[in-house]
Scaffold this active site. Structure first.
Site, PDB file in Angstrom:
ATOM      1  N   GLY A 101       6.365   1.926  -0.943  1.00  0.00           N
ATOM      2  CA  GLY A 101       6.211   2.736   0.258  1.00  0.00           C
ATOM      3  C   GLY A 101       4.857   2.514   0.891  1.00  0.00           C
ATOM      4  N   ASN A 133      -1.923   5.125   7.775  1.00  0.00           N
ATOM      5  CA  ASN A 133      -2.242   6.484   7.327  1.00  0.00           C
ATOM      6  C   ASN A 133      -3.388   7.118   8.104  1.00  0.00           C
ATOM      7  OD1 ASN A 133      -4.509   5.193   6.186  1.00  0.00           O
ATOM      8  ND2 ASN A 133      -4.426   6.436   4.309  1.00  0.00           N
ATOM      9  N   LYS A 139       4.234   7.220   6.784  1.00  0.00           N
ATOM     10  CA  LYS A 139       3.316   6.097   7.007  1.00  0.00           C
ATOM     11  C   LYS A 139       3.996   4.892   7.664  1.00  0.00           C
ATOM     12  CE  LYS A 139       0.250   7.480   3.244  1.00  0.00           C
ATOM     13  NZ  LYS A 139      -0.409   7.076   1.992  1.00  0.00           N
ATOM     14  N   ASP A 168      -5.623   3.628   2.464  1.00  0.00           N
ATOM     15  CA  ASP A 168      -5.280   3.839   1.056  1.00  0.00           C
ATOM     16  C   ASP A 168      -5.753   2.680   0.186  1.00  0.00           C
ATOM     17  OD1 ASP A 168      -3.586   6.316   1.190  1.00  0.00           O
ATOM     18  OD2 ASP A 168      -2.304   5.044   2.396  1.00  0.00           O
ATOM     19  N   THR A 170       0.627  11.071   5.729  1.00  0.00           N
ATOM     20  CA  THR A 170       0.996  10.936   4.327  1.00  0.00           C
ATOM     21  C   THR A 170       2.520  10.760   4.223  1.00  0.00           C
ATOM     22  OG1 THR A 170       0.704  11.904   2.117  1.00  0.00           O
ATOM     23  CG2 THR A 170       1.127  13.443   3.935  1.00  0.00           C
TER      24      THR A 170
END
Length: 286
Positions: free
Chosen positions: A143, A101, A80, A117, A76
């Site tokens: 990000g 991730n 990443k 994600d 997290t």
């Protein structure tokens, strides 16, 4: 050990470890979900949060996988992008987004990284009846999670993806990758003005603290816009509450979280699970 007898906190000499690596880690929900899930299906494994400062990560991150019973990890913020550097192989999504991730240690000891994600986010949207194909999308935050979502929206057929970030260089790099890897019809650096978009995604931490400003000027949101937040610690973030007041369709971060669960399980070698089945196993409410 029989499933009925397992306690979510049972640890033995043969227990496998799956760390959640981040900084900070106080907001992570993975240990609660996966430890309950492992107990329910009889897997002798635990998920534990590990708070590793960015300055220590280049040294500590790779070293974790020298531990024999660490078979994989969840990654997290803010690690990443950094963990990509010590992978031996990676999925196409990791290469396009420049972030990872999910890491698994393969039988030969090499590390393979993936990125869930974005896939989880899009799956959650579709489960809620929102089809991103043809949508004009604004992703605020470039990000790891923002990059993953931007890639997945492009792969799902979004008409365009605008990337907004206070770090315009980061936004430009992501928009460039979306184009160069051919995952998006149109990608560009955008402001955080949500006017003219069908889907707005907050992929920043703004909203975790009461003092945080809203990530976008909500007065510019048109009714009917789909507004999503990736924050998992709070279901109804200030952004989502403000968007709902304006007549927008809102989408909570926890949907992405639960949709990623079968992907992590499969990567770690536990196949055959679906998000709906996991919801039932752990009593997860929609």
């Amino acid at each position: 050990m029989a499933t009925a007898e397992m306690n979510p906190l049972s640890i033995s000499g043969s227990t496998l470890l799956y760390p959640v690596i981040g900084y900070p880690v106080g907001q992570v929900k993975a240990p609660m979900l996966y430890n309950q899930l492992f107990a329910a299906i009889g897997i002798d494994a635990v998920v534990v949060p590990l708070e590793i400062a960015p300055a220590d990560f280049p040294r500590v991150g790779p070293a974790l996988f020298a531990v024999s019973n660490v078979r994989g990890a969840m990654v997290t913020i803010p690690h990443k992008p950094a963990c990509v550097d010590f992978l031996d192989a990676a999925s196409a999504a990791v290469k396009a987004a420049g972030a990872c991730n999910a890491i698994v240690k393969r039988a030969d000891g090499t590390l393979f990284g993936d990125l869930f994600d974005g896939i989880g986010f899009v799956s959650g949207l579709k489960r809620a009846g929102v089809e991103p194909k043809g949508m004009r999308c604004l992703v605020v935050g470039s990000g790891g999670v923002g990059a993953a979502i931007a890639v997945a929206l492009g792969e799902a057929g979004a008409a365009s993806v605008g990337v907004s970030d206070i770090n315009t260089d980061s936004a430009a790099r992501l928009a460039g990758r979306l184009t160069s890897f051919g995952v998006c019809r149109e990608a560009f650096v955008a402001t955080n003005d949500p006017a003219g978009y069908d889907l707005l995604v907050n992929a920043t931490p703004l909203g975790l603290k009461e003092s945080d400003p809203l990530p976008v000027p909500v007065e510019r949101l048109a009714p009917g816009t789909v507004v999503a937040d990736v924050i998992m610690k709070i279901d109804f973030t200030p952004l989502l509450l403000a968007a709902r007041e304006r007549g927008c369709t809102i989408h909570m971060g926890r949907e992405m979280f639960i949709e990623m669960a079968p992907l992590y399980l499969s990567l770690f070698g536990y196949d055959g699970y679906t998000s709906d089945g996991i919801r039932k196993l752990v009593g997860y409410k929609d």
